[in-house]
Scaffold this motif. Structure first.
Motif, PDB file in Angstrom:
ATOM      1  N   HIS A 156      42.077  69.634  52.512  1.00 44.07           N
ATOM      2  CA  HIS A 156      40.648  69.540  52.756  1.00 44.07           C
ATOM      3  C   HIS A 156      39.740  68.992  51.639  1.00 44.07           C
ATOM      4  N   GLU A 157      40.648  68.897  50.376  1.00 42.76           N
ATOM      5  CA  GLU A 157      39.877  68.847  49.130  1.00 42.76           C
ATOM      6  C   GLU A 157      40.047  67.523  48.212  1.00 42.76           C
ATOM      7  N   LEU A 158      41.355  66.882  48.869  1.00 40.60           N
ATOM      8  CA  LEU A 158      41.774  65.761  47.876  1.00 40.60           C
ATOM      9  C   LEU A 158      41.685  64.272  48.617  1.00 40.60           C
ATOM     10  N   LEU A 159      41.257  63.585  47.765  1.00 40.61           N
ATOM     11  CA  LEU A 159      41.103  61.866  48.486  1.00 40.61           C
ATOM     12  C   LEU A 159      41.797  61.202  47.336  1.00 40.61           C
ATOM     13  N   ALA A 160      42.821  60.469  47.941  1.00 44.20           N
ATOM     14  CA  ALA A 160      43.462  59.346  47.209  1.00 44.20           C
ATOM     15  C   ALA A 160      43.051  57.858  47.575  1.00 44.20           C
ATOM     16  N   LEU A 161      42.669  57.157  46.696  1.00 39.15           N
ATOM     17  CA  LEU A 161      42.395  55.698  46.906  1.00 39.15           C
ATOM     18  C   LEU A 161      43.721  54.685  46.106  1.00 39.15           C
ATOM     19  N   GLU A 162      44.188  54.100  46.875  1.00 43.39           N
ATOM     20  CA  GLU A 162      45.446  52.975  46.470  1.00 43.39           C
ATOM     21  C   GLU A 162      45.012  51.660  46.441  1.00 43.39           C
ATOM     22  N   PRO A 163      44.735  51.156  45.459  1.00 43.85           N
ATOM     23  CA  PRO A 163      44.633  49.688  45.652  1.00 43.85           C
ATOM     24  C   PRO A 163      45.909  48.882  46.216  1.00 43.85           C
ATOM     25  N   VAL A 164      45.776  48.029  47.164  1.00 45.80           N
ATOM     26  CA  VAL A 164      46.921  47.455  47.808  1.00 45.80           C
ATOM     27  C   VAL A 164      47.088  46.230  47.197  1.00 45.80           C
ATOM     28  N   VAL A 165      46.164  45.522  47.220  1.00 45.96           N
ATOM     29  CA  VAL A 165      46.018  44.087  46.708  1.00 45.96           C
ATOM     30  C   VAL A 165      44.425  43.691  46.256  1.00 45.96           C
ATOM     31  N   SER A 166      44.339  43.047  45.098  1.00 48.46           N
ATOM     32  CA  SER A 166      43.288  42.707  44.610  1.00 48.46           C
ATOM     33  C   SER A 166      43.319  41.195  44.318  1.00 48.46           C
ATOM     34  N   VAL A 167      42.301  40.299  44.994  1.00 47.26           N
ATOM     35  CA  VAL A 167      42.435  38.854  44.588  1.00 47.26           C
ATOM     36  C   VAL A 167      41.003  38.407  44.225  1.00 47.26           C
ATOM     37  N   THR A 168      40.986  37.590  43.179  1.00 47.31           N
ATOM     38  CA  THR A 168      39.767  36.663  42.938  1.00 47.31           C
ATOM     39  C   THR A 168      40.103  35.346  43.208  1.00 47.31           C
ATOM     40  N   SER A 169      38.735  34.570  43.713  1.00 44.27           N
ATOM     41  CA  SER A 169      38.890  33.380  44.091  1.00 44.27           C
ATOM     42  C   SER A 169      39.637  32.200  42.989  1.00 44.27           C
ATOM     43  N   SER A 170      39.476  32.506  41.989  1.00 44.08           N
ATOM     44  CA  SER A 170      39.811  31.645  40.817  1.00 44.08           C
ATOM     45  C   SER A 170      40.835  32.344  39.801  1.00 44.08           C
ATOM     46  N   ALA A 171      41.444  33.620  40.204  1.00 47.14           N
ATOM     47  CA  ALA A 171      42.475  34.215  39.483  1.00 47.14           C
ATOM     48  C   ALA A 171      43.700  33.442  39.137  1.00 47.14           C
ATOM     49  N   ARG A 172      44.191  32.669  40.187  1.00 48.58           N
ATOM     50  CA  ARG A 172      45.354  31.613  39.827  1.00 48.58           C
ATOM     51  C   ARG A 172      45.100  30.677  39.076  1.00 48.58           C
ATOM     52  N   GLU A 173      43.759  29.907  39.032  1.00 49.46           N
ATOM     53  CA  GLU A 173      43.675  28.881  38.402  1.00 49.46           C
ATOM     54  C   GLU A 173      43.365  29.446  36.690  1.00 49.46           C
ATOM     55  N   ARG A 174      42.965  30.546  36.715  1.00 45.58           N
ATOM     56  CA  ARG A 174      42.552  31.033  35.336  1.00 45.58           C
ATOM     57  C   ARG A 174      43.698  31.497  34.638  1.00 45.58           C
ATOM     58  N   ARG A 175      44.684  32.070  35.421  1.00 43.55           N
ATOM     59  CA  ARG A 175      45.882  32.575  34.864  1.00 43.55           C
ATOM     60  C   ARG A 175      46.871  31.271  34.529  1.00 43.55           C
ATOM     61  N   ALA A 176      46.666  30.290  35.217  1.00 40.43           N
ATOM     62  CA  ALA A 176      47.751  29.112  34.984  1.00 40.43           C
ATOM     63  C   ALA A 176      46.925  28.366  33.671  1.00 40.43           C
ATOM     64  N   VAL A 177      45.754  28.310  33.566  1.00 37.31           N
ATOM     65  CA  VAL A 177      45.311  27.900  32.493  1.00 37.31           C
ATOM     66  C   VAL A 177      45.519  28.674  31.143  1.00 37.31           C
ATOM     67  N   SER A 178      45.559  29.921  31.006  1.00 38.75           N
ATOM     68  CA  SER A 178      45.866  30.641  30.302  1.00 38.75           C
ATOM     69  C   SER A 178      47.443  30.506  29.638  1.00 38.75           C
ATOM     70  N   ARG A 179      48.304  30.115  30.454  1.00 36.36           N
ATOM     71  CA  ARG A 179      49.604  29.746  30.010  1.00 36.36           C
ATOM     72  C   ARG A 179      49.773  28.519  29.656  1.00 36.36           C
ATOM     73  N   MET A 180      48.710  27.834  29.753  1.00 34.72           N
ATOM     74  CA  MET A 180      49.003  26.232  29.331  1.00 34.72           C
ATOM     75  C   MET A 180      48.104  25.997  28.045  1.00 34.72           C
ATOM     76  N   GLU A 181      47.025  26.552  27.954  1.00 34.93           N
ATOM     77  CA  GLU A 181      46.079  26.379  26.731  1.00 34.93           C
ATOM     78  C   GLU A 181      45.813  27.501  26.023  1.00 34.93           C
ATOM     79  N   PRO A 182      45.125  27.639  24.962  1.00 34.91           N
ATOM     80  CA  PRO A 182      44.924  28.715  24.024  1.00 34.91           C
ATOM     81  C   PRO A 182      43.815  29.528  24.924  1.00 34.91           C
ATOM     82  N   ALA A 183      44.101  30.811  24.854  1.00 33.14           N
ATOM     83  CA  ALA A 183      43.110  31.894  25.690  1.00 33.14           C
ATOM     84  C   ALA A 183      41.801  31.801  25.428  1.00 33.14           C
ATOM     85  N   VAL A 184      41.201  30.993  24.480  1.00 30.87           N
ATOM     86  CA  VAL A 184      39.795  31.118  24.179  1.00 30.87           C
ATOM     87  C   VAL A 184      39.134  30.068  25.236  1.00 30.87           C
TER      88      VAL A 184
END
Length: 299
Positions: A156-184
């Motif tokens: 009666h006193e404990l609530l657990a929240l468990e993130p299953v998946v988090s997605v951003t619309s540009s996450a794939r593109e942003r990470r791909a760029v970070s592997r190819m170019e300087p992170a600046v």
């Protein structure tokens, strides 16, 4: 349902506290709305918000997160495949009613908050007892800013929240760029022609992203946020000889080192986090590794 099992060991034995769903969906909604900043990193705006006669619906909860992104939260007591399409419908409504949303923010949080709404990353958070693998796959393919969050009551006193998946619309593109170019290229503000700082940013990005599959990024003019449900690291605008990161770590729980870590609870700064970390070399990134993990685990 996840494989998490919880035991009470206070008496020396091990008594399992059985997980269960909410008695009523409304009870779950009210609990989350009352504690939205602590649970989701979202400031509450409205409950059961009417989308008007044309759309004929009611958004469970409207809010705005710590980066200024509009947030729609939808709840399901059990498993319901309709929660994601319903939330997407409301995201489309939100895109067509920006002025109405900003007026609501102005009324509840003031003119400054209304002027800083980040319309590039509106979010949908779905809270339910469970999700199917098809839900997870669909969210990854949709390419919208969506978080699936599984909840469990324990006793009666404990609530657990468990993130299953988090997605951003540009996450794939942003990470791909970070592997190819300087992170600046991922950071706001003008490029600084400083090779060592570029390397620090690149190493830092790799470290923060690799902390978990649920890490996403949100870019604001003043900083780049790394988040799960909530921000855990905010990388500030490039400075002349260092990269500054703000973490969700209580400064009172760590040994502060002058020139490396600083308590900024009473000092104004862009981004979120009470602990400032200054990085001047790749060794500093490695040195701060435990602090990055602590902040990630708290988000």
């Amino acid at each position: 349902m996840s494989g998490l099992r919880l035991f009470n060991v206070a008496t020396g034995g091990a008594v399992e506290i059985v997980a269960h769903t909410a008695v009523r969906e409304r009870h779950l909604q009210e609990l989350v709305e009352t504690n939205m900043e602590a649970l989701l990193g979202v400031r509450f705006l409205a409950s059961e918000y009417s989308t008007g006669p044309r759309h004929g619906g009611r958004i469970d909860t409207l809010g705005i997160d710590e980066n200024g992104s509009p947030v729609i939260v939808e709840y399901k007591r059990g498993r319901d495949a309709g929660v994601i399409p319903q939330g997407l419908f409301y995201l489309s409504w939100l895109a067509d009613h920006r002025a109405e949303f900003q007026l609501l923010v102005r009324e509840r949080l003031g003119a400054t908050a209304a002027a800083q709404v980040l319309w590039s990353t509106p979010r949908l958070i779905c809270v339910a007892e469970s999700f199917t693998r098809y839900d997870v796959h669909a969210v990854r393919e949709i390419q919208r800013n969506i978080d699936l969050v599984r909840y469990h009551y324990f006793g009666h006193e404990l609530l657990a929240l468990e993130p299953v998946v988090s997605v951003t619309s540009s996450a794939r593109e942003r990470r791909a760029v970070s592997r190819m170019e300087p992170a600046v290229t991922l950071l706001p503000g003008p490029r600084v022609a400083d090779g060592p700082l570029d390397e620090i940013r690149s190493v830092l990005d790799d470290v923060l992203v690799s902390l978990g599959d649920d890490v996403t990024q949100v870019e604001r003019k003043q900083y780049l946020a790394y988040r799960r449900l909530k921000n855990f690291a905010c990388v500030g605008r490039a400075q002349q000889r260092q990269v500054v990161v703000y973490l969700k770590v209580d400064p009172g729980t760590v040994d502060l080192v002058p020139g490396f870590t600083r308590d900024v609870r009473e000092i104004g700064h862009h981004g979120t986090g009470a602990l400032e970390v200054r990085l001047r070399s790749e060794k500093d990134v490695e040195r701060a590794g435990d602090l990055f993990r602590l902040s990630y685990e708290a988000a």
